[in-house]
Design an enzyme around this catalytic site. Structure first.
Site, PDB file in Angstrom:
ATOM      1  CD  GLU A   1      -2.186   1.876  -3.509  1.00 56.60           C
ATOM      2  OE1 GLU A   1      -3.458   2.083  -3.912  1.00 56.60           O
ATOM      3  OE2 GLU A   1      -2.079   2.225  -2.235  1.00 56.60           O
TER       4      GLU A   1
ATOM      5  CG  ASP B   1      -1.942   1.029   1.349  1.00 59.43           C
ATOM      6  OD1 ASP B   1      -2.723   0.878   0.423  1.00 59.43           O
ATOM      7  OD2 ASP B   1      -1.818   1.946   2.059  1.00 59.43           O
TER       8      ASP B   1
END
Ligand code: CA
Length: 649
Positions: A369, A340
């Site tokens: 990400e 993340d």
């Protein structure tokens, strides 16, 4: 408030030289005839180890407490008899400014309710039968050969019609032979996912997170995605059948993984090292302020929008993250990690993780990400793991937000249409992405292609948001076009669970929900009854067929840029709506064409015999029809995909 002197020291070379601990024995180690506990807390005056009867932090059931011994590099050590296995523990740290913190071991492997006390657990006793022989069933696949399905534990089995007994639990993923209403004719659950052709399930967070109170009974209205980490090395308790017993969450998660592996499905874990639920985070209690990017004046860096960016550039934070990933890989046989907001983490930490998982030789891969985020590292010259810096990473893939937004319109503009709805602004971006080479990537293996995920509107909802008057038939056409593009693009394929059965997230007011992180099961659950609708079944079959076609053709799974350059050739590279190209595959050429226009388009292609495998209706590995060019062109119908194969001349 943190001690300013400490904040000033934490990122200095002097501090790191003095206090960087290299050992692999932080936390609890069960030795031959005693237990050993180690905590890193360089500024502690003294540390106590507290042993409790249970994991319930409301109970006053302390068995014993004693002082630990300060050793080198700021590590405190405590040794006890093995009689305490099965009990729970915390540390109490005393600091010079009269601050006293009691907290769970940051390295705790399991714990009681809400992870407030760690468990003195013998992990060997948690292994399911056959665990020592358990392997990654897709170890030998290249990362571009995988089909990743992004799923939340609860969404999978919350629907009462799912036929799955363990509603919302890890164990729901161990049930095979489930069907809609238990009637036997329409598969749900694991059987369903297997039939679709998925190779990897990527689970939303399964480490211990903070939002749900584990002491409460299952409540369909209290739900969370889990991007609020409390204990990084402990499974979440609300997904197990008895969060009071620290053995249970570990055992049941392992059973889930074993069962998925036995079914040929690998397991990817979503890890959120970039911020924590709050500053009660155990590591922060041991070394106040060290874990976060806080400048010497007490200002917090906030690139995560969660208020407390992780200072991964500090040696012991970096070590903590590397140790944690390695632990999950080894102890739980995790096959991949999705990071993340990895754009907040430094590249050195990620490369160290890569080395560790590569050394295990289990086919583990990493992605995340890689957004460019405004964060303020506490050292100079820190290189962050974002798309722009991908060259600094050995082998790490990143989400292709460019393709995601190009296909269905920007996630930041709910009304905007994407390429699939005929927005020609995005045609160029899609054309770049189908070859697995958006601007920032080095090779297709760098790129995770997707059109929707847990964030933002579902694909089907976004199509309707952008065009409220659209007919169901046309919305389905656009959905299928997006499915074709994302599935047949070079790169790594990731699908949002339920996208293939037109997943919607609609609240009780009838509104589409963008971020369903706090919504109920009613909004979030996969609604298996969708499979009763003929047009949904057709969409499902279309996805399944596209996946089968992708798997049958190595040339739509190129790992390297070289192969793309050598084998892919665009037919029409200037049209506003038509994207068409050929890929050489041995003696054959695959031709792939997408037309997002409301009218049919002519693709320049001169062939006598083109065998069609994908058209607007169907997709798969069987020939649907054989066609030939007419005056040097092949017609591509409005809003559709056409895929065919012809022999080289
Ligand atoms: Ca929890």
């Amino acid at each position: 408030m943190y001690n300013k002197k400490w904040l000033k020291n934490y990122s200095t070379k002097a501090f790191e030289d003095k206090y960087t601990y290299q050992g692999n024995d932080l936390g609890l180690t069960i030795c031959k005839d005693h237990l050993c506990f180690k905590l890193w807390s360089p500024y502690a005056l003294r540390v106590n180890l507290n042993i409790y009867e249970t994991g319930d932090y409301n109970k006053n059931d302390l068995i014993t407490s004693f002082e630990m011994v300060k050793e080198e590099k700021g590590v405190f050590t405590g040794k006890t008899s093995k009689d305490y296995v099965g009990k729970y523990y915390t540390y109490t740290v005393y600091f010079e400014d009269e601050q006293v913190n009691e907290f769970c071991d940051p390295y705790a492997r399991s714990g009681g309710i809400n992870g407030k006390r760690g468990m003195i657990i013998n992990l060997k006793e948690t292994n399911p039968k056959g665990w020592d022989k358990d392997v990654n069933p897709n170890k030998d696949l290249d990362v571009c050969d995988t089909v990743i399905y992004e799923l939340h534990i609860r969404d999978f089995s919350a629907d009462i019609r799912s036929g799955i007994k363990n509603t919302g639990k890890y164990l729901g993923l161990t049930e095979s032979g489930t069907s809609l209403d238990g009637k036997g004719d329409i598969s749900t659950g694991i059987d369903y996912i297997k039939e679709l052709g998925v190779t990897h399930i990527h689970f939303l967070p399964i480490y211990d997170y903070g939002f749900l109170d584990e002491s409460e009974a299952y409540n369909r209205d209290k739900y969370n995605w889990g991007y609020d980490p409390v204990n990084y090395n402990m499974p979440e308790g609300s997904y197990c059948t008895n969060p009071r017993d620290g053995m249970c969450r570990v055992k049941e998660l392992k059973e889930m993984i074993k069962s998925l592996h036995d079914n040929g499905i690998s397991v990817i874990m979503d890890v959120v090292y970039n911020h924590t639920f709050d500053e009660e985070f155990p590591f922060n209690k041991a070394v106040p302020g060290y874990f976060y990017r806080i400048d010497k004046n007490g200002n917090y860096s906030n690139g995560s929008a969660c208020g407390n960016d992780t200072a991964s550039e500090r040696s012991m934070v970096s070590k903590f993250i590397v140790d944690s990933v390695e632990y999950w890989a080894k102890e739980y046989h995790i096959d991949g990690f999705r990071f993340d907001l990895v754009g907040l983490i430094d590249v050195e930490t990620i490369n160290r993780i890569q080395e560790k998982v590569d050394a295990l030789d289990r086919g583990i891969f990493l992605y995340g990400e890689g957004w460019m985020l405004d964060t303020k590292p506490t050292k100079r010259g820190v290189v962050l793991a974002n798309q722009k810096n991908i060259n600094h990473l050995n082998d790490f893939a990143m989400f292709n937000d460019g393709l995601r937004d190009a296909l269905k319109g920007s996630v930041f503009d709910k009304k905007e249409k994407g390429y699939i709805s005929g927005n020609k602004k995005y045609t160029k971006e899609v054309r770049k992405s189908v070859t697995g080479l958006p601007k920032w990537s080095r090779r297709p293996a760098d790129v995770v292609n997707y059109t929707s995920c847990h964030d933002n509107y579902t694909l089907y909802d976004k199509i309707q948001m952008g065009n409220p008057d659209i007919t169901r038939e046309n919305a389905i056409k656009e959905n299928k076009l997006a499915a074709a593009i994302v599935t047949l693009s070079e790169g790594i394929l990731l699908l949002h669970a339920g996208e293939e059965i037109l997943r919607e997230k609609i609240n009780d007011k009838g509104e589409y929900v963008s971020d369903s992180v706090w919504s109920s099961d009613d909004v979030n659950e996969i609604k298996w009854e969708n499979l009763l609708k003929n047009d949904v079944k057709e969409v499902y079959d279309y996805y399944k067929g596209l996946i089968a076609f992708r798997k049958a053709h190595p040339s739509i799974r190129f790992h390297n840029k070289n192969d793309v350059d050598k084998n892919i050739e665009f037919i029409d590279d200037n049209d506003n709506y038509l994207i068409a190209y050929t890929i050489k595959e041995g003696k054959n050429n695959i031709v792939i064409a997408y037309n997002s226009s409301k009218r049919a388009k002519n693709m320049k292609l001169n062939v006598d015999k083109l065998l069609i495998y994908v058209n607007e209706k169907k997709a798969g590995t069987d020939v649907i029809e054989s066609i030939s060019s007419n005056n040097g062109v092949v017609k591509v119908p409005a809003c559709s995909c056409l895929v065919g194969i012809y022999k080289n001349k």
